[in-house]
Structures are given as structure tokens and as C-alpha cells.
Design a protein around this motif. Structure first.
Motif, PDB file in Angstrom:
ATOM      1  N   ALA A   4      -1.510 -40.517 -49.802  1.00  0.00           N
ATOM      2  CA  ALA A   4      -0.779 -41.835 -49.326  1.00  0.00           C
ATOM      3  C   ALA A   4      -1.891 -42.875 -49.513  1.00  0.00           C
ATOM      4  O   ALA A   4      -3.069 -42.874 -49.385  1.00  0.00           O
ATOM      5  N   PRO A   5      -1.514 -44.135 -49.760  1.00  0.00           N
ATOM      6  CA  PRO A   5      -2.265 -45.170 -49.890  1.00  0.00           C
ATOM      7  C   PRO A   5      -3.062 -45.784 -48.510  1.00  0.00           C
ATOM      8  O   PRO A   5      -2.492 -45.372 -47.794  1.00  0.00           O
ATOM      9  N   LEU A   6      -4.231 -46.127 -48.783  1.00  0.00           N
ATOM     10  CA  LEU A   6      -4.883 -46.508 -47.475  1.00  0.00           C
ATOM     11  C   LEU A   6      -4.545 -47.867 -46.993  1.00  0.00           C
ATOM     12  O   LEU A   6      -4.798 -48.120 -45.751  1.00  0.00           O
ATOM     13  N   LEU A  29       3.446 -43.135 -36.490  1.00  0.00           N
ATOM     14  CA  LEU A  29       3.251 -42.653 -34.930  1.00  0.00           C
ATOM     15  C   LEU A  29       3.330 -40.991 -35.061  1.00  0.00           C
ATOM     16  O   LEU A  29       2.604 -40.491 -34.289  1.00  0.00           O
ATOM     17  N   ASP A  30       4.135 -40.507 -36.056  1.00  0.00           N
ATOM     18  CA  ASP A  30       4.154 -38.970 -35.911  1.00  0.00           C
ATOM     19  C   ASP A  30       3.124 -38.125 -36.679  1.00  0.00           C
ATOM     20  O   ASP A  30       3.115 -37.149 -36.693  1.00  0.00           O
ATOM     21  N   ARG A  31       2.307 -38.978 -37.267  1.00  0.00           N
ATOM     22  CA  ARG A  31       1.050 -38.652 -37.937  1.00  0.00           C
ATOM     23  C   ARG A  31      -0.179 -38.911 -37.141  1.00  0.00           C
ATOM     24  O   ARG A  31      -1.347 -38.697 -37.785  1.00  0.00           O
ATOM     25  N   ALA A  55      -9.142 -32.806 -39.481  1.00  0.00           N
ATOM     26  CA  ALA A  55      -8.132 -33.768 -39.725  1.00  0.00           C
ATOM     27  C   ALA A  55      -6.726 -33.051 -39.888  1.00  0.00           C
ATOM     28  O   ALA A  55      -5.622 -33.649 -39.986  1.00  0.00           O
ATOM     29  N   HIS A  56      -6.879 -31.592 -40.136  1.00  0.00           N
ATOM     30  CA  HIS A  56      -5.660 -30.862 -40.568  1.00  0.00           C
ATOM     31  C   HIS A  56      -5.997 -29.483 -39.916  1.00  0.00           C
ATOM     32  O   HIS A  56      -7.182 -29.049 -39.855  1.00  0.00           O
ATOM     33  N   GLU A 108      -6.734 -44.261 -38.070  1.00  0.00           N
ATOM     34  CA  GLU A 108      -6.227 -44.207 -36.693  1.00  0.00           C
ATOM     35  C   GLU A 108      -7.299 -44.895 -35.925  1.00  0.00           C
ATOM     36  O   GLU A 108      -7.146 -45.556 -34.996  1.00  0.00           O
ATOM     37  N   TRP A 109      -8.702 -44.298 -36.107  1.00  0.00           N
ATOM     38  CA  TRP A 109      -9.758 -44.896 -35.204  1.00  0.00           C
ATOM     39  C   TRP A 109      -9.903 -46.300 -35.658  1.00  0.00           C
ATOM     40  O   TRP A 109     -10.189 -47.213 -34.844  1.00  0.00           O
ATOM     41  N   HIS A 110     -10.015 -46.600 -36.942  1.00  0.00           N
ATOM     42  CA  HIS A 110     -10.389 -48.032 -37.244  1.00  0.00           C
ATOM     43  C   HIS A 110      -9.099 -48.983 -36.605  1.00  0.00           C
ATOM     44  O   HIS A 110      -9.810 -50.222 -36.426  1.00  0.00           O
TER      45      HIS A 110
END
Length: 219
Positions: A4-6, A29-31, A55-56, A108-110
Motif C-alpha cells: 500500500a502506498p504510504l 480504521l479496520d487496519r 505489526a502482524h 498510525e503512530w505518526h
């Protein structure tokens, strides 16, 4: 599978190793990762200094937390309790799905969606297989590395296949570097040692800098 693109703009400004949330598109949201409200487990003589977050699934958090004695395994969840450490090393496999998941956690953190108090201090990528890393994976690794202050890499270690976690040697701060080709029951691998030593040195430097700043701010 493509990554996925950043979705990062070219005018990113860092705020103390953290990107401006306005420059980062958060994962859907679901990720988002779950949140752990309870304190991290203390399995050694001292509370953990940092947490390893996967992360997984299959990112190797239990192995890494076993190898690094000052670490705690927080599974797939952000550590939300201030009663134990909220300093986080994100862990992922060095493959396209692993890098994509790592990028999600870092974005998500950033974006400010991790619990208050969480500080991501690094990303550790563990080899997904023996041998050379494909060019496509290497290129995306370089992109994901831009999202984190420190990147660590752990090679493939065949002996893990026949060892239980409890059998693995541990890295402790101030340990000497392991002998070459030591068995995993005797010493951690050299790359695990180097990463652990750098993490501890980095945390000590951050603590010293924070104490110095606090001292300078006192009337």
C-alpha cells in the motif's frame, strides 16, 4: 501482493523524531492495531525497558522479547498503560506483507492514533527466509525506513527451528559481544546482540537528555 502506498507529502516536518500528523494519511480504521490497557508482564528481575509490538501475526515478537531480556512482548497491541514502558520497537518480517503491516503501524503512530504516551523508537525486520532479499522488497524497505528513527535487521537463524523459547540465551545490558558461531543456548546471535546494545544505548541517551532538559528548565 503490492504494498500500500504510504501517502506522505514531500514537505514532512519532524517533531522530535515524529512526523507532523497533518502530513500522514492514517491506515483505515479496520487496519488499526488493538490496544492493551493492562500493564506489560515483568518476567525478569526488573520492569521492561521497551516493548516489542508485532505489526502482524508471526512477526517474531516472542522470540525477540526472549532474546532481549530488557524487553516485553506486547503482541499485536499498543501498550497503553503508563505503569510499564510505552517505548515501542515495531517488529515485522522482511517481506512485502510484513513491510506493509509495519508501514501501517508507523503511520498510525505518526498520525496520533496510538495511545497517549506511546513512543516508537525503532523498527526491527526479521528475515522471512534464508538467502538474498528480493529487489522489490529491498526497495520498499528503504521507503518504510523513512518512517522510523532506527531500523534493525535480524538474519535467518536455522537453529530456531529446533529450539524452544525457554532454551534461548538472552542479551543483558553490558554483556560482552558473543563469540562467533555460538549456539543459541549459549549466546544470542551477533545481529541480535548489536540491535539490543544499540536500543539500550539509545534509551540511555534519551533518558540522559530528558534529565538534562528537565534540570535546565527548573527555576
Amino acid at each position: 501482493m503490492s504494498a500500500a502506498p504510504l501517502h506522505l507529502r514531500t514537505d514532512i516536518q519532524k517533531q522530535g523524531h515524529r512526523l507532523d500528523p497533518g502530513t500522514v494519511t492514517a491506515p483505515a480504521l479496520d487496519r488499526l492495531a488493538p490496544v492493551r490497557e493492562t500493564p506489560l508482564s515483568t518476567t525478569g528481575a526488573h520492569p521492561p525497558l521497551f516493548a516489542v509490538l508485532g505489526a502482524h501475526g508471526g512477526a517474531g515478537t516472542s522470540t525477540l522479547a526472549q532474546w532481549w531480556a530488557p524487553a516485553a512482548d506486547t503482541g499485536l497491541a499498543w501498550p497503553a498503560s503508563p505503569r510499564t514502558t510505552q517505548k515501542v520497537i515495531v517488529a515485522a518480517r522482511l517481506c512485502m506483507p510484513g513491510l506493509t503491516a509495519a508501514a501501517d503501524r508507523l503511520r498510525e503512530w505518526h498520525a496520533g492514533l496510538a495511545p497517549d504516551g506511546v513512543q516508537v523508537i525503532g523498527l526491527v525486520l526479521t528475515a522471512a527466509r534464508p538467502g538474498k532479499v528480493p529487489a522489490l522488497v529491498r526497495r520498499y524497505r528503504a521507503v518504510v525506513a523513512e518512517l522510523v528513527e532506527h531500523l534493525y535487521e535480524i538474519s535467518w537463524h536455522d537453529e530456531l527451528v529446533v529450539r524452544e523459547l525457554a532454551e534461548l540465551a538472552q542479551y543483558m545490558p553490558f554483556d560482552r559481544a558473543p563469540r562467533r558461531r555460538s549456539r543459541l543456548q549459549e549466546a544470542v546471535p551477533a545481529d541480535v546482540y548489536r540491535a539490543g546494545a544499540h536500543i539500550i544505548t539509545h534509551l540511555a541517551a534519551r533518558t540522559e537528555a530528558a534529565a538534562q532538559q528537565d534540570s535546565e528548565n527548573r527555576p
